[in-house]
Scaffold this motif. Sequence first.
Motif, PDB file in Angstrom:
ATOM      1  N   ASP A 143       0.827  -1.197   0.000  1.00 32.56           N
ATOM      2  CA  ASP A 143       0.000   0.000   0.000  1.00 32.56           C
ATOM      3  C   ASP A 143       0.868   1.257   0.000  1.00 32.56           C
ATOM      4  OD1 ASP A 143      -0.372   1.140   3.164  1.00 32.56           O
ATOM      5  OD2 ASP A 143       0.554  -0.799   2.871  1.00 32.56           O
ATOM      6  N   ARG A 144       0.236   2.387  -0.311  1.00 32.29           N
ATOM      7  CA  ARG A 144       0.936   3.652  -0.498  1.00 32.29           C
ATOM      8  C   ARG A 144       1.683   4.089   0.760  1.00 32.29           C
ATOM      9  NH1 ARG A 144      -3.032   8.115  -2.342  1.00 32.29           N
ATOM     10  NH2 ARG A 144      -3.468   8.236  -0.132  1.00 32.29           N
ATOM     11  N   ASP A 145       1.084   3.930   1.917  1.00 32.20           N
ATOM     12  CA  ASP A 145       1.732   4.346   3.156  1.00 32.20           C
ATOM     13  C   ASP A 145       3.017   3.557   3.400  1.00 32.20           C
ATOM     14  OD1 ASP A 145      -0.185   6.212   3.681  1.00 32.20           O
ATOM     15  OD2 ASP A 145      -1.402   4.888   4.941  1.00 32.20           O
ATOM     16  N   TYR A 146       3.005   2.280   3.004  1.00 34.01           N
ATOM     17  CA  TYR A 146       4.189   1.458   3.200  1.00 34.01           C
ATOM     18  C   TYR A 146       5.336   1.939   2.310  1.00 34.01           C
ATOM     19  CZ  TYR A 146       7.298  -2.594   3.172  1.00 34.01           C
ATOM     20  OH  TYR A 146       8.393  -3.401   3.252  1.00 34.01           O
ATOM     21  N   LEU A 147       5.024   2.240   1.041  1.00 34.92           N
ATOM     22  CA  LEU A 147       6.062   2.746   0.134  1.00 34.92           C
ATOM     23  C   LEU A 147       6.648   4.050   0.657  1.00 34.92           C
ATOM     24  CD1 LEU A 147       4.577   2.068  -3.421  1.00 34.92           C
ATOM     25  CD2 LEU A 147       6.289   0.746  -2.185  1.00 34.92           C
ATOM     26  N   LYS A 148       5.792   4.919   1.149  1.00 33.88           N
ATOM     27  CA  LYS A 148       6.255   6.201   1.683  1.00 33.88           C
ATOM     28  C   LYS A 148       7.152   5.991   2.903  1.00 33.88           C
ATOM     29  CE  LYS A 148       4.392  10.829   2.366  1.00 33.88           C
ATOM     30  NZ  LYS A 148       3.146  11.637   2.423  1.00 33.88           N
ATOM     31  N   GLN A 149       6.806   4.999   3.723  1.00 35.24           N
ATOM     32  CA  GLN A 149       7.616   4.700   4.903  1.00 35.24           C
ATOM     33  C   GLN A 149       8.988   4.159   4.498  1.00 35.24           C
ATOM     34  OE1 GLN A 149       6.396   5.504   7.951  1.00 35.24           O
ATOM     35  NE2 GLN A 149       8.447   5.118   8.749  1.00 35.24           N
ATOM     36  N   ILE A 150       9.039   3.396   3.398  1.00 36.09           N
ATOM     37  CA  ILE A 150      10.319   2.876   2.900  1.00 36.09           C
ATOM     38  C   ILE A 150      11.254   4.033   2.577  1.00 36.09           C
ATOM     39  CG2 ILE A 150      11.416   1.749   0.901  1.00 36.09           C
ATOM     40  CD1 ILE A 150      10.348  -0.298   2.756  1.00 36.09           C
ATOM     41  N   ILE A 151      10.741   5.041   1.859  1.00 40.60           N
ATOM     42  CA  ILE A 151      11.549   6.222   1.528  1.00 40.60           C
ATOM     43  C   ILE A 151      12.014   6.923   2.791  1.00 40.60           C
ATOM     44  CG2 ILE A 151      11.438   8.543   0.516  1.00 40.60           C
ATOM     45  CD1 ILE A 151      11.717   6.491  -1.614  1.00 40.60           C
ATOM     46  N   LYS A 152      11.094   7.088   3.739  1.00 37.75           N
ATOM     47  CA  LYS A 152      11.412   7.795   4.995  1.00 37.75           C
ATOM     48  C   LYS A 152      12.483   7.060   5.787  1.00 37.75           C
ATOM     49  CE  LYS A 152       9.269   9.627   9.196  1.00 37.75           C
ATOM     50  NZ  LYS A 152       8.020   9.740   9.982  1.00 37.75           N
ATOM     51  N   ASP A 153      12.375   5.755   5.839  1.00 34.22           N
ATOM     52  CA  ASP A 153      13.281   4.972   6.681  1.00 34.22           C
ATOM     53  C   ASP A 153      14.649   4.713   6.051  1.00 34.22           C
ATOM     54  OD1 ASP A 153      11.320   4.846   8.590  1.00 34.22           O
ATOM     55  OD2 ASP A 153      10.682   2.801   8.093  1.00 34.22           O
ATOM     56  N   TYR A 154      14.675   4.585   4.723  1.00 31.14           N
ATOM     57  CA  TYR A 154      15.903   4.071   4.109  1.00 31.14           C
ATOM     58  C   TYR A 154      16.580   5.001   3.100  1.00 31.14           C
ATOM     59  CZ  TYR A 154      14.153  -0.273   6.125  1.00 31.14           C
ATOM     60  OH  TYR A 154      13.697  -1.232   6.983  1.00 31.14           O
ATOM     61  N   HIS A 155      15.878   6.028   2.612  1.00 36.37           N
ATOM     62  CA  HIS A 155      16.513   6.901   1.614  1.00 36.37           C
ATOM     63  C   HIS A 155      17.456   7.876   2.311  1.00 36.37           C
ATOM     64  CE1 HIS A 155      17.097   9.731  -1.660  1.00 36.37           C
ATOM     65  NE2 HIS A 155      16.612   8.807  -2.459  1.00 36.37           N
ATOM     66  N   PRO A 156      18.698   8.004   1.837  1.00 32.13           N
ATOM     67  CA  PRO A 156      19.690   8.856   2.508  1.00 32.13           C
ATOM     68  C   PRO A 156      19.296  10.326   2.603  1.00 32.13           C
ATOM     69  CG  PRO A 156      20.772   7.385   0.963  1.00 32.13           C
ATOM     70  CD  PRO A 156      19.306   7.251   0.721  1.00 32.13           C
ATOM     71  N   ARG A 157      18.453  10.817   1.683  1.00 32.67           N
ATOM     72  CA  ARG A 157      18.084  12.229   1.718  1.00 32.67           C
ATOM     73  C   ARG A 157      16.615  12.427   2.091  1.00 32.67           C
ATOM     74  NH1 ARG A 157      21.141  16.146   0.195  1.00 32.67           N
ATOM     75  NH2 ARG A 157      19.407  17.431  -0.532  1.00 32.67           N
ATOM     76  N   SER A 158      16.069  11.503   2.846  1.00 33.34           N
ATOM     77  CA  SER A 158      14.677  11.653   3.246  1.00 33.34           C
ATOM     78  C   SER A 158      14.545  12.552   4.476  1.00 33.34           C
ATOM     79  CB  SER A 158      14.068  10.293   3.556  1.00 33.34           C
ATOM     80  OG  SER A 158      14.710   9.702   4.657  1.00 33.34           O
TER      81      SER A 158
END
Length: 299
Positions: free
Chosen positions: A284-299
């Motif tokens: 789901d969309r919230d999960y994808l957004k959480q992936i960016i927040k948790d793991y992207h270096p520039r989030s």
Amino acid sequence: MNWKSAIKEFKNYLQLERSLAGNSIEAYIHDVDKLQQYLELSGKNVLPEAVSSGDLLDFLQYIGELGMSAQSQARILSGIKSFYRYLLMEDIIKNDPSHLLESPKLGRKLPDTLSLPEIDELLLAIDLSTPEGARNRAIIETLYSSGLRVSELVELKLTNVYTDIGFLRVTGKGNKERLVPIGRDALKYLNIYIEQIRCHVPVKKEFENYVFLNRRGGKLSRVMVFMIIKELAERIGLQKSISPHTFRHSFATHLIEGGADLRAVQEMLGHESITTTEIYTHLDRDYLKQIIKDYHPRS
């Protein structure tokens, strides 16, 4: 020998000595023209006899990064090889720079991955005091934050930027749409460009809904994005050969190395079999957004 003379004599050779059909001759000439155009565009103002195998490798990588298929690259390389065999036969060159070049494989090697310090250095090299600089910062941030293909970036529409939820709707290969999260920093610079820079550009008819525009108000081209990145790399003395796809590859690599779920990254990249209706069947969309927040270096 200059390019104009070399191409003219090569054409005469194809007509008189090889007796090729008109269409075949034009194809060969277009191949050599593409090489000459690339050398001029990249600032390598060298004569035909001074072209090195490294220059030819750079040219092949360039046309590959523009999205040209491996088959098309192989056909162009064949034309370039014929041109240099002719120059060798005429004693215009002593060594054929194309001799050891192999046709591109269907599975092209991915470009270099950039480290986070390298990406930060590229971003800091952008002059934000100019309209083009503000646009370029938004371009690089968006490429790296969302893993877009360069074609998806230049086709991005204002109506597909969902600032309120932090997502972009992009159209990928096969006209498949997907929603991709965009990080906080990228969204910040994208909004600055749209609200403070783009609004002052006299937009040409039919381009009103495109996010990224050139200074004349038209849609930004893929080649222009490629050159923006090359110029930034040269400005900081980066030794790696990079392109818009480098940021897409870095996006995926950094997320996976950081521990992100492989399926989530695959969804965001828009790999095959992911369609608009299927995109959030499993994630789901919230999960994808959480992936960016948790793991992207520039989030």
